[in-house]
Design a protein around this motif. Structure first.
Motif, short mmCIF file in Angstrom:
data_model
loop_
_atom_site.label_atom_id
_atom_site.label_comp_id
_atom_site.label_asym_id
_atom_site.label_seq_id
_atom_site.Cartn_x
_atom_site.Cartn_y
_atom_site.Cartn_z
N MET A 1 -66.49 -47.67 16.73
CA MET A 1 -66.79 -46.24 16.83
C MET A 1 -65.54 -45.42 16.43
O MET A 1 -64.48 -45.61 17.01
CB MET A 1 -67.19 -45.88 18.27
CG MET A 1 -67.97 -44.58 18.35
SD MET A 1 -68.14 -43.92 19.99
CE MET A 1 -68.74 -45.29 20.94
N ASP A 2 -65.70 -44.55 15.47
CA ASP A 2 -64.56 -43.74 15.03
C ASP A 2 -64.54 -42.39 15.76
O ASP A 2 -65.39 -42.11 16.63
CB ASP A 2 -64.57 -43.57 13.51
CG ASP A 2 -65.83 -42.90 13.01
OD1 ASP A 2 -66.56 -42.32 13.85
OD2 ASP A 2 -66.10 -42.95 11.80
N THR A 3 -63.55 -41.55 15.40
CA THR A 3 -63.38 -40.25 16.08
C THR A 3 -64.61 -39.36 15.91
O THR A 3 -65.01 -38.67 16.84
CB THR A 3 -62.13 -39.53 15.51
OG1 THR A 3 -61.09 -40.47 15.37
CG2 THR A 3 -61.69 -38.40 16.40
N PHE A 4 -65.16 -39.42 14.72
CA PHE A 4 -66.36 -38.61 14.43
C PHE A 4 -67.49 -38.94 15.41
O PHE A 4 -68.09 -38.04 16.01
CB PHE A 4 -66.79 -38.89 12.97
CG PHE A 4 -68.00 -38.13 12.53
CD1 PHE A 4 -67.91 -36.79 12.15
CD2 PHE A 4 -69.26 -38.74 12.48
CE1 PHE A 4 -69.03 -36.09 11.73
CE2 PHE A 4 -70.37 -38.05 12.07
CZ PHE A 4 -70.26 -36.72 11.69
N ASP A 5 -67.74 -40.24 15.58
CA ASP A 5 -68.79 -40.68 16.52
C ASP A 5 -68.46 -40.26 17.96
O ASP A 5 -69.34 -39.83 18.71
CB ASP A 5 -68.92 -42.21 16.48
CG ASP A 5 -69.40 -42.72 15.13
OD1 ASP A 5 -69.91 -41.90 14.33
OD2 ASP A 5 -69.26 -43.94 14.87
N ILE B 1 -66.66 -37.76 19.04
CA ILE B 1 -66.84 -36.30 19.27
C ILE B 1 -68.32 -35.99 19.50
O ILE B 1 -68.68 -35.27 20.43
CB ILE B 1 -66.27 -35.48 18.08
CG1 ILE B 1 -64.75 -35.64 17.99
CG2 ILE B 1 -66.62 -34.00 18.23
CD1 ILE B 1 -64.15 -35.12 16.69
N ILE B 2 -69.16 -36.60 18.66
CA ILE B 2 -70.61 -36.37 18.80
C ILE B 2 -71.09 -36.86 20.17
O ILE B 2 -71.84 -36.18 20.87
CB ILE B 2 -71.40 -37.07 17.66
CG1 ILE B 2 -71.11 -36.35 16.33
CG2 ILE B 2 -72.89 -37.07 17.93
CD1 ILE B 2 -71.73 -37.00 15.11
N LYS B 3 -70.63 -38.04 20.56
CA LYS B 3 -71.04 -38.62 21.85
C LYS B 3 -70.64 -37.70 23.02
O LYS B 3 -71.44 -37.40 23.90
CB LYS B 3 -70.40 -40.00 22.02
CG LYS B 3 -70.93 -40.76 23.21
CD LYS B 3 -70.29 -42.12 23.35
CE LYS B 3 -70.83 -42.84 24.57
NZ LYS B 3 -70.26 -44.16 24.73
N LYS C 1 -69.94 -34.51 22.99
CA LYS C 1 -70.66 -33.22 22.98
C LYS C 1 -72.09 -33.36 23.50
O LYS C 1 -72.56 -32.54 24.29
CB LYS C 1 -70.69 -32.66 21.54
CG LYS C 1 -69.35 -32.17 21.06
CD LYS C 1 -69.31 -30.67 21.04
CE LYS C 1 -67.97 -30.20 20.55
NZ LYS C 1 -67.87 -28.73 20.57
N LEU C 2 -72.76 -34.41 23.06
CA LEU C 2 -74.17 -34.57 23.43
C LEU C 2 -74.35 -35.07 24.87
O LEU C 2 -75.36 -34.76 25.51
CB LEU C 2 -74.90 -35.50 22.46
CG LEU C 2 -75.12 -34.96 21.05
CD1 LEU C 2 -76.01 -35.88 20.24
CD2 LEU C 2 -75.73 -33.56 21.07
N GLU C 3 -73.39 -35.80 25.37
CA GLU C 3 -73.50 -36.28 26.75
C GLU C 3 -73.25 -35.16 27.76
O GLU C 3 -73.61 -35.30 28.93
CB GLU C 3 -72.56 -37.45 27.00
CG GLU C 3 -73.16 -38.76 26.48
CD GLU C 3 -72.31 -39.99 26.75
OE1 GLU C 3 -72.86 -41.10 26.67
OE2 GLU C 3 -71.10 -39.84 27.01
N GLN D 1 -74.60 -32.28 27.45
CA GLN D 1 -75.80 -31.43 27.43
C GLN D 1 -76.57 -31.57 28.75
O GLN D 1 -76.77 -32.68 29.24
CB GLN D 1 -76.72 -31.84 26.26
CG GLN D 1 -76.20 -31.45 24.91
CD GLN D 1 -76.41 -29.97 24.61
OE1 GLN D 1 -75.49 -29.19 24.82
NE2 GLN D 1 -77.56 -29.60 24.14
N GLN D 2 -76.96 -30.42 29.29
CA GLN D 2 -77.72 -30.40 30.56
C GLN D 2 -79.12 -29.85 30.31
O GLN D 2 -79.27 -28.89 29.55
CB GLN D 2 -77.01 -29.51 31.58
CG GLN D 2 -75.66 -30.05 32.05
CD GLN D 2 -75.79 -31.25 32.97
OE1 GLN D 2 -76.63 -31.26 33.85
NE2 GLN D 2 -74.96 -32.26 32.75
N TYR D 3 -80.08 -30.44 30.94
CA TYR D 3 -81.46 -29.98 30.82
C TYR D 3 -82.00 -29.70 32.22
O TYR D 3 -82.16 -30.65 33.00
CB TYR D 3 -82.32 -31.01 30.08
CG TYR D 3 -81.82 -31.25 28.68
CD1 TYR D 3 -82.20 -30.41 27.63
CD2 TYR D 3 -80.92 -32.27 28.40
CE1 TYR D 3 -81.70 -30.60 26.35
CE2 TYR D 3 -80.42 -32.48 27.12
CZ TYR D 3 -80.81 -31.63 26.10
OH TYR D 3 -80.31 -31.81 24.84
#
Lengths: 185, 160
Positions: free
Chosen positions: B1-5, B7-9, B11-13, B15-17
């Motif tokens: 997993m690189d830095t790009f992955d 950052i996405i992880k 940010k998305l983790e 997220q609250q619903y």
């Protein structure tokens, strides 16, 4: 580190009540894990409605197989695994959703530093939208690899494909995401 | 997993619903679970029924013809003295003050007359007292005290 189950007696009672098919207990469990499990579902789906369908199917599996849960690992880990499998099954069933992946050359003019800086400025909702726009299989591979820490061998076994194909889908997903970030910029 | 992955992880983790009650309803529909009434719904039904029945009761009360209720007398009752002297003295003391100002008793006050049984007949006889005639002026009266009709002949009247 003690088990989550041993720490949380309340959760143990809740699980026991859910096994006895007590409706209030099931509602409490649903409420308790709704937010975190919905976050999983929405990453694997292309829209909100599809995520709700996956969540409902997943909870139905959870309630009907709760007695098979053995309190060895994390309860949330167990729930999440069921939800991921449900999401994969859901997309396998809906074959009409399967799309053809276009092989196209993407000009990567942004440097890795610029890409990371650009995605760092984006909000969670914006990134989620980009992930949801990915083709279904590429999205599954990307999610399994990045969020669930699956290896390519595990992904290939789960999605019934070769390891090389899993590699390809991961690279394709990354490239597509970077392309969309570039478009936004 | 690189830095790009990564950052996405991250940010998305984050997220609250927020939980929605419609999600459980949707699940129950899908799973074929019959839902019971919640406490809030039960309270709402009771409140609605109370408001409706209260409204109907008020409407019935408003449209019903009013009944005349007997008035309760809670004001003082004045007793009338049995003897005439006592009555007059009481009247004088009530109506005329020392300063000469006449005070009129309140008209709303009712006076009940209590008549003793023994004096009933006497009082009845008192009611039949003859009406007094107006006495004539002394010039018009004759010496004998009787009325006399005088006829004047116009021929006998002397002119001045």
């Amino acid at each position: 580190m003690k088990d989550e189950i041993q720490k949380d007696k309340e959760l143990q009672e809740l699980i026991a009540d859910c096994i006895l098919q007590k409706r209030k207990a099931q509602h409490r469990l649903f409420k308790r894990y709704y937010s975190s499990l919905f976050a999983v579902c929405i990453r694997y789906s292309s829209c909100y409605e599809e995520a709700e369908d996956i969540l409902n199917e997943g909870f139905l599996k959870i309630f009907s197989h709760l007695e098979t849960y053995q309190a060895h690992g994390s309860f949330f880990g167990w729930l999440k695994r069921i939800m991921v499998n449900t999401a994969i099954d859901h997309q396998r069933k809906n074959k009409a959703v399967q799309e053809t992946v276009q092989y196209e050359f993407v000009d990567e003019s942004l440097t890795p530093y610029e890409e990371n800086a650009a995605i760092g400025k984006m909000s969670g909702d914006e990134i989620l939208k980009l992930v949801q726009e990915l083709p279904a299989v590429s999205r599954q591979v990307f999610n399994l690899y990045v969020f669930e820490d699956y290896s390519h061998a595990e992904i290939a076994a789960l999605l019934n494909m070769k390891e090389g194909t899993s590699h390809w889908h991961l690279n394709f997903a990354r490239t597509k995401l970077k392309e969309k970030i570039k478009e936004r910029k | 997993m690189d830095t790009f992955d990564r950052i996405i992880k991250e940010k998305l983790e984050k997220q609250q619903y927020a939980y929605k009650s419609s999600a459980w309803k949707s699940f129950c529909r899908m799973a074929g679970i019959k839902q019971g009434l919640s406490v809030l719904q039960i309270v709402g039904i009771f409140a609605f029924t109370g408001i409706i029945s209260g409204g109907i009761w008020l409407w019935i009360e408003a449209t019903r013809p009013s009944e005349i209720e007997p008035t309760e007398i809670n004001q003082p009752i004045y007793e009338v003295s049995d003897t005439e002297e006592e009555y007059i003295s009481e009247l004088e003391s009530n109506s005329i003050s020392d300063s000469g100002i006449i005070t009129i008793p309140e008209p709303s006050r009712s006076i009940s007359v209590v008549v003793p049984k023994s004096q009933k007949d006497d009082s009845a006889s008192n009611l039949t007292t003859p009406i007094q005639k107006k006495e004539p002026s002394p010039e018009l009266q004759t010496k004998e005290g009787k009325w006399q009709i005088s006829i004047i002949n116009p021929d006998t009247i002397k002119e001045n």
